[in-house]
Design a protein around this motif. Structure first.
Motif, short mmCIF file in Angstrom:
data_model
loop_
_atom_site.label_atom_id
_atom_site.label_comp_id
_atom_site.label_asym_id
_atom_site.label_seq_id
_atom_site.Cartn_x
_atom_site.Cartn_y
_atom_site.Cartn_z
N LEU A 48 -15.91 24.88 24.91
CA LEU A 48 -16.20 26.12 25.69
C LEU A 48 -17.48 26.03 26.13
CD1 LEU A 48 -15.81 28.98 26.61
CD2 LEU A 48 -16.22 29.55 24.48
N GLY A 51 -18.73 23.09 28.22
CA GLY A 51 -18.33 23.34 29.64
C GLY A 51 -19.11 24.25 30.26
N VAL A 52 -19.45 25.37 29.90
CA VAL A 52 -20.43 26.30 30.32
C VAL A 52 -21.62 25.74 30.63
CG1 VAL A 52 -21.33 28.35 30.13
CG2 VAL A 52 -19.19 28.11 29.42
N ASN A 55 -21.24 23.52 33.61
CA ASN A 55 -20.90 24.36 34.55
C ASN A 55 -22.37 24.77 35.38
OD1 ASN A 55 -18.47 24.63 35.40
ND2 ASN A 55 -18.01 26.66 34.64
N LEU A 135 -16.13 35.05 48.92
CA LEU A 135 -16.58 36.14 47.73
C LEU A 135 -15.65 35.74 46.48
CD1 LEU A 135 -18.69 38.11 46.99
CD2 LEU A 135 -16.90 39.82 48.08
N HIS A 136 -16.07 35.92 45.25
CA HIS A 136 -15.55 35.74 44.18
C HIS A 136 -15.14 34.41 43.63
CE1 HIS A 136 -15.33 40.21 44.34
NE2 HIS A 136 -14.47 40.18 45.33
N ALA A 214 -22.11 36.88 37.96
CA ALA A 214 -21.10 37.93 37.28
C ALA A 214 -20.31 38.44 38.47
CB ALA A 214 -21.51 38.49 36.42
N LEU A 215 -21.00 39.06 39.36
CA LEU A 215 -20.56 40.03 40.46
C LEU A 215 -20.09 38.93 41.85
CD1 LEU A 215 -23.33 42.71 40.64
CD2 LEU A 215 -21.01 42.81 39.56
N GLY A 218 -16.86 36.85 40.87
CA GLY A 218 -15.40 37.19 40.51
C GLY A 218 -15.03 37.04 38.99
N GLY A 219 -16.21 36.74 38.26
CA GLY A 219 -15.83 36.34 36.80
C GLY A 219 -15.51 35.00 36.55
N ARG A 220 -15.11 34.52 37.57
CA ARG A 220 -14.64 32.77 37.43
C ARG A 220 -15.82 31.86 37.37
NH1 ARG A 220 -11.82 34.49 41.43
NH2 ARG A 220 -9.54 34.55 41.01
N ILE A 222 -18.71 31.05 34.99
CA ILE A 222 -19.58 31.25 34.10
C ILE A 222 -20.73 30.59 33.77
CG2 ILE A 222 -18.94 31.79 31.35
CD1 ILE A 222 -16.16 31.58 32.01
N LEU A 227 -22.93 34.12 28.53
CA LEU A 227 -22.66 33.78 27.15
C LEU A 227 -23.73 34.29 26.35
CD1 LEU A 227 -20.48 30.59 26.79
CD2 LEU A 227 -19.62 32.84 27.49
N ASN C 182 -13.09 41.77 33.21
CA ASN C 182 -13.57 40.28 32.89
C ASN C 182 -13.89 40.75 31.33
OD1 ASN C 182 -14.34 37.74 32.25
ND2 ASN C 182 -16.36 37.80 33.54
N ALA C 223 -10.63 39.13 41.82
CA ALA C 223 -11.83 39.20 41.27
C ALA C 223 -11.70 39.97 39.74
CB ALA C 223 -12.58 40.25 42.09
N TRP C 224 -12.64 39.03 38.99
CA TRP C 224 -12.55 39.71 37.37
C TRP C 224 -13.69 40.56 37.45
CZ3 TRP C 224 -8.40 38.96 34.25
CH2 TRP C 224 -7.56 37.96 34.54
N GLN C 230 -17.28 48.32 40.10
CA GLN C 230 -16.83 47.14 40.97
C GLN C 230 -15.24 47.32 41.47
OE1 GLN C 230 -17.95 43.77 38.50
NE2 GLN C 230 -17.67 42.74 40.48
N MET C 358 -11.27 31.82 30.48
CA MET C 358 -11.78 32.05 31.96
C MET C 358 -12.08 30.70 32.44
SD MET C 358 -11.58 35.03 33.11
CE MET C 358 -12.52 35.22 34.47
N LEU C 359 -12.58 29.78 31.61
CA LEU C 359 -13.45 28.51 31.80
C LEU C 359 -12.23 27.37 32.25
CD1 LEU C 359 -16.25 27.39 31.87
CD2 LEU C 359 -15.84 26.30 29.87
#
Lengths: 269, 352, 362
Positions: A48, A51-52, A55, A135-136, A214-215, A218-220, A222, A227, C182, C223-224, C230, C358-359
């Protein structure tokens, strides 16, 4: 050479120590809580977190590259245009710095959404029939981050171009160099310092980005700062947060050292 | 543009006609015309702001004239971009590329002309040898002394056999001794290569040392173009007389043939006929005075400056005339307050 | 539509009048208690209340702070946001800036266990009208909120919108882009409900089962979201047609006339919590603040503003009938309570699994 000694720098050094060095040392202390390296093992051992980190580095690298490609021409133009245009250029470059990141991020959400200004315009003008996913996702994050960070690329490049002796350009021109060759043989190597300063700045700032991914992601998307924030504020696992931060700090310093070496060797040859 | 070959070349014939350039209210070039013969070294001499640098920029192509034309060997190059003019230039501070080695700098114009690698190496080697920098190829410009840097700049400017060589106050940054060496060296090299050369300076001594001819500029206009001796001995006007060398300049009226009467009433015997009543300028170089002469001046020494080889005296004559006089520094030297007499012959006085 | 709402909810609402009379009554009551006043610690010039900020701050000022300032002559300084990490840092360092702070539900339980909070003084804060489970000795339950389904009423018409999480998962019957929080809280429970787990059997959460179910919905979540604003914005921009969100945020845009409606079915109830940090400089006056926040009339004002009702069960008597349908306390039987105690124990694990999930590439 006779110097006034370090005395005049004492206030700055005290400030640096109190507000920078001391907290960093405290943080490193937290990370090896009770003399164990278990939190480092976790940060560097679990998929995890690796990976982050990966990323985060990828995004930071992409942002840096895009900023460079966009920022060089901008910095170059501002540095070489007439003073009037330069002021206008500066206003455009610096304006984003005077607006809150949150406001800018929301503005991008309005522009880039499926029903956003951008997609509606493209659809209305018949260029596309389905909205582009701007977006997202990573695209949105890159757009938002580049917007926020572009000034940090433009300013050092502007400075480097300004420092370049115009006689060198005239000399190259007089010696038969085309504009393209003047760029490659003169401008590019002689503004390398600005390019590296800007790139390192943008890259390092990218690593710590938080709200924009984060915005707009779309949370995807990371990134490691998200964290770390979770560990600090939510789970209260400060030793782990400190370990993650220490790894990030080490990576950042490594990038910085690498870039520094590269610029120096560049200047030498 | 065809690359001309051969180390030695017969350089171009430069001709500029009717060049004008204004910057707002300032007239930088005012109908400037010049003709420079192949292989000639012409110095443009003038104070700062006289337009000499603008003229150089127009010739090099960095500045567009408002009017007039520049041509080399009959080819009009007024609108040609600098990169295509084949003109070598040495800049005031040399403008060496700091990120390239000496060899890299010298190779630059050849690479821009897509000369083959072996040929580049050969010509860079030859040219560096020519400026006595063989073996310095791998150094960076900042590892060289000022004089060496200048040689690199020179090598870079001549390695591609340019049609013209432009030197923009190249010796300003060197100390006096090195400057003199470099001046002679540049002159020698220029002669050997037969390069048509324009040399810009505000230093009249330097101009006298180097030039075939000198063009004196002031306020955007050429005041006089002539050989060095003529410029010094027979300046065309007050400005030239005053700017080149030390001088005593007076104005008067030709009251009868061979006699100019100054406003103080003093009558000077000169070698000049002409219409009686003409207003004329009179130039007496300080070193042309002797103890005696056709024209005698009784004066008091105001100031005496010992200069090693000579003695420079400021004299106040009884009729209020002030003179600067140089004498060989030998024997008993005059001191301030002392009275003495000097003289100058009629043919040592230049009338204009 | 906006104007119509404005008239209905405007400054002339009856709630407003009840408040004015109550303020008068309360101050009169205060003046009749000289005995208590003698034993009180000295009044500070100000106390600091830390909360989430935004519209919540405005509502709290209107409902509680203004009254408190008038009554005691103590200025209420507001800071934000709620931050558990900062609370711990303050208590650890002994430099406690906050007198009262908002805190997340599971964090409140952990803070209690870690000894970071003061006990609530029952003699000052009257919670006799609160449900028994909302009377923690250390945590003041300020309001109820719920995570529910918000949907575009112009897309899902005539009552044909998802009413359960199973229907939310049914992307064939209810097509369209979705947005979810999220965060593991809410979503784990929603997944289990969608997978057929009854509301009273959600805890302990079966992680494997929940994430497996979440895998199915992941591609359909555009979107999360990470901030409360939001989901409302995403619906407004029609970026998505379905979004989970906090009822107050949907209530806000509905008030303003947005084509959005709420579905309360299987909503995830939570309580907003406030605590007094251990070692707060003005703990006594902090207790007084909590006392103000427990007054039913004041809670009614707050609920009308934000859609988050207080836990003093009497407060609903003071809420306008038009507002009541937008309060989660009207639908308690259709919803379930998030188990803060379970999260206090398993929250970190849940968060870690969530991050990893999520990852994971979809």
């Amino acid at each position: 050479m006779k110097t006034p000694g370090i005395f005049p720098a004492v206030p700055a050094l005290v400030l640096l120590f109190a507000f920078f060095l001391f907290p960093v040392v405290r943080m490193l202390g937290y990370s090896v809580d009770a003399g164990s390296f278990e939190w480092y093992a976790k940060a560097l051992g679990e998929g995890l977190y690796l990976g982050v980190f990966w990323n985060t580095f990828q995004i930071a690298l992409l942002v840096t590259l895009i900023c460079l490609l966009l920022g060089y021409p901008v910095g170059f133009l501002i540095a070489t245009t007439t003073p009037g245009w330069a002021v206008l250029g500066f206003i455009f470059v610096l304006l984003p710095l005077w607006t809150s990141v949150l406001v800018r991020t929301y503005a991008w959400m309005v522009l880039l959404g499926r029903n956003g200004v951008f997609n509606r315009w493209l659809i209305d003008s018949g260029i596309i029939s389905d909205p582009l996913p701007l977006l997202h996702n990573v695209t949105g994050v890159l757009i938002g981050m580049v917007h926020v960070l572009l000034p940090y690329m433009v300013l050092p490049i502007y400075g480097a171009v300004r420092r370049l002796d115009p006689a060198l350009v005239a000399a190259a021109e007089g010696l038969g160099a085309s504009d393209w060759r003047i760029f490659w043989r003169i401008y590019l190597p002689l503004t390398a310092n600005g390019i590296f300063a800007g790139s390192v700045l943008v890259f390092v700032l990218s690593l710590g980005f938080f709200i924009t991914p984060a915005l707009l992601g779309g949370g995807r998307v990371i990134m490691i700062a998200v964290l770390i924030e979770q560990e600090v504020r939510q789970t209260l696992n400060w030793p782990f947060a400190a370990a993650l931060s220490a790894v990030l700090l080490a990576a950042t310093l490594a990038v910085y050292a690498l870039a520094q070496r590269f610029t120096q060797s560049e200047a030498r040859t | 543009m065809p690359t001309r070959s051969g180390q030695l070349s017969v350089a171009g014939h430069l001709s500029v006609t009717g060049l004008c350039r204004r910057f707002g209210e300032v007239v930088a070039l005012d109908e400037v015309s010049l003709d420079i013969a192949p292989g000639e070294l012409l110095t443009i001499l003038g104070p700062s702001g006289s337009g000499k640098t603008t003229l150089l920029k127009v010739v090099a192509g960095f500045e567009k004239p408002d009017a007039g034309r520049v041509s080399v060997d009959g080819q009009d190059i007024t609108a040609m971009p600098p990169a295509r003019r084949d003109i070598g230039m040495v800049f005031q501070n040399y403008a060496l590329f700091p990120h390239l080695t000496v060899a890299g700098n010298v190779a630059f114009p050849l690479e821009m002309r897509n000369v083959g690698r072996a040929e580049v190496a050969r010509r860079v080697g030859e040219t560096l040898a020519l400026v006595e920098l063989a073996g310095y190829g791998e150094r960076l410009p900042r590892q060289l002394s000022g004089g060496q840097q200048q040689r690199v700049a020179l090598a870079r400017a001549i390695v591609f056999n340019p049609r013209l060589l432009l030197l923009d106050e190249p010796f300003g940054a060197l100390d006096r001794k090195l400057r003199e060496t470099m001046q002679l060296e540049v002159r020698r090299l220029q002669k050997r290569l037969g390069l048509t050369t324009i040399f810009i300076t505000h230093d009249q001594e330097e101009a006298l040392v180097l030039s075939d001819r000198i063009a004196v500029m002031n306020r955007g206009a050429i005041q006089q173009v002539a050989g060095t001796m003529e410029i010094y001995e027979r300046p065309a006007n007050d400005f030239v007389a005053d700017f080149v060398g030390e001088s005593n300049i007076f104005h008067g009226t030709l009251t009868e043939p061979g006699i100019v009467t100054l406003s103080s009433g003093r009558r000077l015997l000169v070698n000049r006929d002409g219409k009686v009543g003409d207003r004329l300028g009179v130039l007496m170089r300080p070193e042309r005075f002797a103890d005696k002469g056709a024209n005698g001046f009784a004066a008091e020494v105001v100031e005496a400056v010992y200069l090693g080889a000579s003695l420079k005296l400021r004299l106040a004559c009884e009729d209020g005339l002030e003179l600067v006089v140089r004498q060989p520094a030998r024997g008993k030297l005059p001191v301030a307050g002392q009275r003495l007499e000097v003289g100058i012959d009629a043919d040592a006085i230049h009338v204009f | 539509m906006g104007a119509e709402w404005g008239a209905k909810w405007g400054a002339k609402s009856p709630t407003r009048r009840t408040v004015v009379s109550w303020v008068g009554a309360a101050s009169a009551f205060g003046a009749l208690r000289p005995a208590v006043a003698q034993t009180e610690p000295a009044k500070p010039s100000q106390i600091v209340v830390n909360h989430s900020g935004g519209a919540m701050g405005t509502a709290m000022r209107k409902a509680f702070f203004a009254v408190y300032e008038k009554k005691y002559g103590i200025r209420v300084v507001e800071t934000s946001p709620a931050d558990f990490g900062k609370l711990r840092a303050m208590v650890d360092s002994g430099n406690v800036e906050w007198d009262v702070t908002e805190i997340g539900g599971q964090d409140a339980i952990r803070a209690t266990k870690m000894g970071l909070v003061e006990k609530i003084d029952g003699k000052i804060v009257d919670r006799s009208k609160y449900p028994a489970k909302a009377q923690s000795p250390y945590v003041f339950a300020s309001s109820v909120y719920t995570t529910i389904i918000g949907y575009r009423s112009d897309v899902f018409k005539d009552g044909k919108h998802p009413r359960t999480w199973a229907e939310w998962w049914d992307v064939k019957t209810f097509p369209g882009a979705r947005s979810m929080r999220n965060h593991p809280t809410d979503n784990l429970e929603f997944a289990l409900l969608a997978d057929g787990v009854p509301m009273d059997k959600l805890y302990p959460v079966d992680f494997d089962r929940a994430f497996k179910k979440l895998d199915q919905i992941k591609p359909h979540v555009t979107a999360w979201w990470s901030t409360g604003q939001q989901p409302a914005q995403l619906l407004l921009d029609k970026e998505v047609v379905l979004a989970t969100g906090w009822n107050g945020r949907f209530y806000d845009i509905i008030k303003k006339g947005a084509p959005v409606e709420m579905e309360w079915g299987e909503g995830a109830l939570k309580q907003g919590s406030f605590v007094i940090p251990k070692g707060a400089k003005n703990a006594y006056w902090a207790q007084k603040m909590l006392a103000e926040m427990s007054v039913p009339q004041a809670q009614a004002i707050y609920a009308t503003e934000l859609g988050y009702p207080g836990l003093n069960l009497d407060s609903l008597n003071f809420v306008d009938a038009k507002v009541k349908p937008y309060l989660p306390t009207q639908y308690l039987d259709k919803q379930f309570w998030i188990d803060d105690a379970w999260y206090a124990e398993n929250g970190n694990k849940a968060q870690e699994l969530w991050n990893a999930w999520m990852l994971k590439k979809a």
